[in-house]
Scaffold this motif. Structure first.
Motif, PDB file in Angstrom:
ATOM      1  N   GLY A   1       0.814  -1.212   0.000  1.00 56.87           N
ATOM      2  CA  GLY A   1       0.000   0.000   0.000  1.00 56.87           C
ATOM      3  C   GLY A   1       0.846   1.259   0.000  1.00 56.87           C
ATOM      4  N   LEU A   2       1.951   1.243   0.751  1.00 54.82           N
ATOM      5  CA  LEU A   2       2.849   2.401   0.761  1.00 54.82           C
ATOM      6  C   LEU A   2       3.518   2.583  -0.602  1.00 54.82           C
ATOM      7  CD1 LEU A   2       4.433   2.010   4.305  1.00 54.82           C
ATOM      8  CD2 LEU A   2       2.683   3.665   3.573  1.00 54.82           C
ATOM      9  N   LEU A   3       3.815   1.482  -1.260  1.00 57.83           N
ATOM     10  CA  LEU A   3       4.366   1.577  -2.609  1.00 57.83           C
ATOM     11  C   LEU A   3       3.332   2.120  -3.589  1.00 57.83           C
ATOM     12  CD1 LEU A   3       6.533  -1.636  -2.679  1.00 57.83           C
ATOM     13  CD2 LEU A   3       7.353   0.703  -3.056  1.00 57.83           C
ATOM     14  N   GLU A   4       2.061   1.871  -3.308  1.00 63.21           N
ATOM     15  CA  GLU A   4       1.008   2.461  -4.141  1.00 63.21           C
ATOM     16  C   GLU A   4       1.036   3.985  -4.011  1.00 63.21           C
ATOM     17  OE1 GLU A   4      -3.758   2.248  -5.082  1.00 63.21           O
ATOM     18  OE2 GLU A   4      -2.991   1.099  -3.405  1.00 63.21           O
ATOM     19  N   VAL A   5       1.272   4.460  -2.809  1.00 57.62           N
ATOM     20  CA  VAL A   5       1.412   5.911  -2.599  1.00 57.62           C
ATOM     21  C   VAL A   5       2.608   6.423  -3.400  1.00 57.62           C
ATOM     22  CG1 VAL A   5       1.824   7.726  -0.899  1.00 57.62           C
ATOM     23  CG2 VAL A   5       0.384   5.760  -0.298  1.00 57.62           C
ATOM     24  N   ALA A   6       3.710   5.695  -3.334  1.00 58.00           N
ATOM     25  CA  ALA A   6       4.926   6.104  -4.044  1.00 58.00           C
ATOM     26  C   ALA A   6       4.699   6.184  -5.543  1.00 58.00           C
ATOM     27  CB  ALA A   6       6.076   5.136  -3.729  1.00 58.00           C
ATOM     28  N   TRP A   7       4.049   5.158  -6.107  1.00 56.19           N
ATOM     29  CA  TRP A   7       3.876   5.198  -7.563  1.00 56.19           C
ATOM     30  C   TRP A   7       2.851   6.235  -7.987  1.00 56.19           C
ATOM     31  CZ3 TRP A   7      -0.706   4.147  -9.890  1.00 56.19           C
ATOM     32  CH2 TRP A   7      -1.548   3.158  -9.399  1.00 56.19           C
TER      33      TRP A   7
ATOM     34  N   GLY B   1      -0.714  14.524  -0.723  1.00 57.82           N
ATOM     35  CA  GLY B   1      -1.261  15.654  -1.466  1.00 57.82           C
ATOM     36  C   GLY B   1      -1.423  16.884  -0.600  1.00 57.82           C
ATOM     37  N   VAL B   2      -1.895  16.687   0.613  1.00 58.28           N
ATOM     38  CA  VAL B   2      -2.081  17.814   1.532  1.00 58.28           C
ATOM     39  C   VAL B   2      -0.729  18.346   2.005  1.00 58.28           C
ATOM     40  CG1 VAL B   2      -2.959  18.456   3.818  1.00 58.28           C
ATOM     41  CG2 VAL B   2      -4.394  17.112   2.265  1.00 58.28           C
ATOM     42  N   ALA B   3       0.148  17.441   2.434  1.00 54.10           N
ATOM     43  CA  ALA B   3       1.414  17.858   3.042  1.00 54.10           C
ATOM     44  C   ALA B   3       2.430  18.394   2.033  1.00 54.10           C
ATOM     45  CB  ALA B   3       2.031  16.686   3.807  1.00 54.10           C
ATOM     46  N   VAL B   4       2.483  17.788   0.851  1.00 52.26           N
ATOM     47  CA  VAL B   4       3.545  18.131  -0.103  1.00 52.26           C
ATOM     48  C   VAL B   4       3.044  18.983  -1.263  1.00 52.26           C
ATOM     49  CG1 VAL B   4       5.242  17.142  -1.706  1.00 52.26           C
ATOM     50  CG2 VAL B   4       4.848  16.057   0.505  1.00 52.26           C
ATOM     51  N   LEU B   5       1.845  18.686  -1.727  1.00 56.14           N
ATOM     52  CA  LEU B   5       1.344  19.366  -2.918  1.00 56.14           C
ATOM     53  C   LEU B   5       0.409  20.528  -2.612  1.00 56.14           C
ATOM     54  CD1 LEU B   5       0.663  16.182  -5.087  1.00 56.14           C
ATOM     55  CD2 LEU B   5       2.683  17.670  -5.113  1.00 56.14           C
TER      56      LEU B   5
ATOM     57  N   MET C   1       3.832   9.157 -10.461  1.00 57.31           N
ATOM     58  CA  MET C   1       3.032   9.368 -11.675  1.00 57.31           C
ATOM     59  C   MET C   1       2.630  10.835 -11.800  1.00 57.31           C
ATOM     60  SD  MET C   1      -0.519   7.597 -12.982  1.00 57.31           S
ATOM     61  CE  MET C   1       0.077   5.956 -12.719  1.00 57.31           C
ATOM     62  N   LYS C   2       2.265  11.448 -10.697  1.00 58.93           N
ATOM     63  CA  LYS C   2       1.928  12.871 -10.707  1.00 58.93           C
ATOM     64  C   LYS C   2       3.129  13.683 -11.190  1.00 58.93           C
ATOM     65  CE  LYS C   2      -0.317  16.665  -9.261  1.00 58.93           C
ATOM     66  NZ  LYS C   2      -1.394  17.216 -10.067  1.00 58.93           N
ATOM     67  N   ARG C   3       4.298  13.315 -10.716  1.00 57.29           N
ATOM     68  CA  ARG C   3       5.528  14.018 -11.078  1.00 57.29           C
ATOM     69  C   ARG C   3       6.015  13.692 -12.498  1.00 57.29           C
ATOM     70  NH1 ARG C   3       5.335  18.302  -8.520  1.00 57.29           N
ATOM     71  NH2 ARG C   3       5.381  18.142  -6.282  1.00 57.29           N
ATOM     72  N   SER C   4       5.504  12.614 -13.084  1.00 58.82           N
ATOM     73  CA  SER C   4       5.966  12.207 -14.417  1.00 58.82           C
ATOM     74  C   SER C   4       5.402  13.080 -15.535  1.00 58.82           C
ATOM     75  CB  SER C   4       5.596  10.744 -14.692  1.00 58.82           C
ATOM     76  OG  SER C   4       4.231  10.617 -15.033  1.00 58.82           O
ATOM     77  N   ASP C   5       4.414  13.913 -15.204  1.00 58.18           N
ATOM     78  CA  ASP C   5       3.793  14.784 -16.209  1.00 58.18           C
ATOM     79  C   ASP C   5       3.234  13.975 -17.381  1.00 58.18           C
ATOM     80  OD1 ASP C   5       3.490  17.420 -15.595  1.00 58.18           O
ATOM     81  OD2 ASP C   5       5.285  18.118 -16.628  1.00 58.18           O
ATOM     82  N   GLY C   6       2.409  12.999 -17.060  1.00 59.40           N
ATOM     83  CA  GLY C   6       1.812  12.170 -18.121  1.00 59.40           C
ATOM     84  C   GLY C   6       2.844  11.297 -18.814  1.00 59.40           C
ATOM     85  N   PHE C   7       3.799  10.797 -18.050  1.00 62.82           N
ATOM     86  CA  PHE C   7       4.878   9.941 -18.547  1.00 62.82           C
ATOM     87  C   PHE C   7       5.755  10.658 -19.574  1.00 62.82           C
ATOM     88  CE2 PHE C   7       1.877   6.753 -16.907  1.00 62.82           C
ATOM     89  CZ  PHE C   7       2.721   6.085 -16.028  1.00 62.82           C
ATOM     90  N   THR C   8       5.919  11.963 -19.413  1.00 68.02           N
ATOM     91  CA  THR C   8       6.800  12.715 -20.308  1.00 68.02           C
ATOM     92  C   THR C   8       8.160  12.983 -19.661  1.00 68.02           C
ATOM     93  OG1 THR C   8       5.951  14.853 -19.544  1.00 68.02           O
ATOM     94  CG2 THR C   8       4.858  13.854 -21.460  1.00 68.02           C
ATOM     95  N   ARG C   9       8.310  12.685 -18.376  1.00 67.12           N
ATOM     96  CA  ARG C   9       9.590  12.850 -17.676  1.00 67.12           C
ATOM     97  C   ARG C   9      10.127  11.460 -17.331  1.00 67.12           C
ATOM     98  NH1 ARG C   9       8.813  16.062 -12.773  1.00 67.12           N
ATOM     99  NH2 ARG C   9      11.064  16.305 -12.847  1.00 67.12           N
ATOM    100  N   LEU C  10      11.359  11.192 -17.742  1.00 67.23           N
ATOM    101  CA  LEU C  10      11.923   9.835 -17.674  1.00 67.23           C
ATOM    102  C   LEU C  10      11.973   9.259 -16.266  1.00 67.23           C
ATOM    103  CD1 LEU C  10      13.263   7.394 -18.981  1.00 67.23           C
ATOM    104  CD2 LEU C  10      15.465   8.566 -18.701  1.00 67.23           C
ATOM    105  N   TRP C  11      12.685   9.884 -15.339  1.00 62.68           N
ATOM    106  CA  TRP C  11      12.915   9.259 -14.037  1.00 62.68           C
ATOM    107  C   TRP C  11      11.658   9.109 -13.192  1.00 62.68           C
ATOM    108  CZ3 TRP C  11      16.513   6.142 -14.438  1.00 62.68           C
ATOM    109  CH2 TRP C  11      17.649   6.424 -15.196  1.00 62.68           C
ATOM    110  N   PRO C  12      10.768  10.086 -13.158  1.00 66.79           N
ATOM    111  CA  PRO C  12       9.510   9.830 -12.456  1.00 66.79           C
ATOM    112  C   PRO C  12       8.693   8.711 -13.116  1.00 66.79           C
ATOM    113  CG  PRO C  12       9.860  12.184 -12.666  1.00 66.79           C
ATOM    114  CD  PRO C  12      10.907  11.507 -13.514  1.00 66.79           C
ATOM    115  N   SER C  13       8.786   8.591 -14.430  1.00 68.00           N
ATOM    116  CA  SER C  13       8.082   7.509 -15.136  1.00 68.00           C
ATOM    117  C   SER C  13       8.670   6.149 -14.762  1.00 68.00           C
ATOM    118  CB  SER C  13       8.164   7.706 -16.651  1.00 68.00           C
ATOM    119  OG  SER C  13       7.554   8.916 -17.035  1.00 68.00           O
ATOM    120  N   VAL C  14       9.997   6.070 -14.708  1.00 70.47           N
ATOM    121  CA  VAL C  14      10.663   4.827 -14.309  1.00 70.47           C
ATOM    122  C   VAL C  14      10.292   4.480 -12.870  1.00 70.47           C
ATOM    123  CG1 VAL C  14      12.925   3.780 -13.837  1.00 70.47           C
ATOM    124  CG2 VAL C  14      12.561   5.071 -15.957  1.00 70.47           C
TER     125      VAL C  14
END
Length: 106
Positions: A10-16, A74-78, A20-33
Motif C-alpha cells: 500500500g505504501l508503494l502504491e502511494v509512491a507510484w 497531497g495535503v502535506a507536499v502538494l 506518476m503525478k511528477r511524471s507529467d503524463g509519462f513525459t519525464r523519464l525518471w519519475p516515469s521509471v
C-alpha cells in the motif's frame, strides 16, 4: 506477516501515484521509471499477501492505504486542501481498513 507485506504494498502504491503525478503524463523519464518500478513491486507484494488474505479484504485495504497515503501526501507536499469533509471522508476509509483487519481474524 501478510498484513505487513500488504502495508508495504500500500505504501508503494502511494509512491507510484506520487511519481506518476511528477511524471507529467509519462513525459519525464525518471519519475516515469519510478512509477513503473514502484507499481510492479506493489503488485508483486499484493500478490504475495493474497496467498493468505481474502481477496476482498486485501484489495480494499491495499487501495485504502494508497488512498490515505496519497491524500496525506497531497495535503502535506502538494498543498491540496484539507477541508473537514475531505478529512472526514478519509477517516471513514481508515475505519473501513481497521474494520477489515479486525474482521479477518489475523
Amino acid at each position: 506477516m501478510a498484513w505487513a507485506v500488504l502495508a508495504v504494498a500500500g505504501l508503494l502504491e502511494v509512491a507510484w501515484s506520487y511519481a506518476m503525478k511528477r511524471s507529467d503524463g509519462f513525459t519525464r523519464l525518471w519519475p516515469s521509471v519510478a512509477t513503473l518500478a514502484a507499481a510492479a513491486l506493489s503488485f508483486a507484494l499484493l500478490s504475495f499477501a493474497l496467498r493468505s488474505l481474502p481477496l476482498g479484504t486485501a484489495y480494499a485495504a491495499w487501495t485504502g492505504i494508497g488512498a490515505l497515503g496519497a491524500f496525506a501526501l497531497g495535503v502535506a507536499v502538494l498543498g491540496e486542501p484539507a477541508s473537514a469533509l475531505r478529512v472526514g471522508s478519509v477517516a471513514l476509509i481508515l475505519l473501513g481498513i481497521v474494520g477489515l483487519k479486525l474482521a479477518s481474524g489475523d
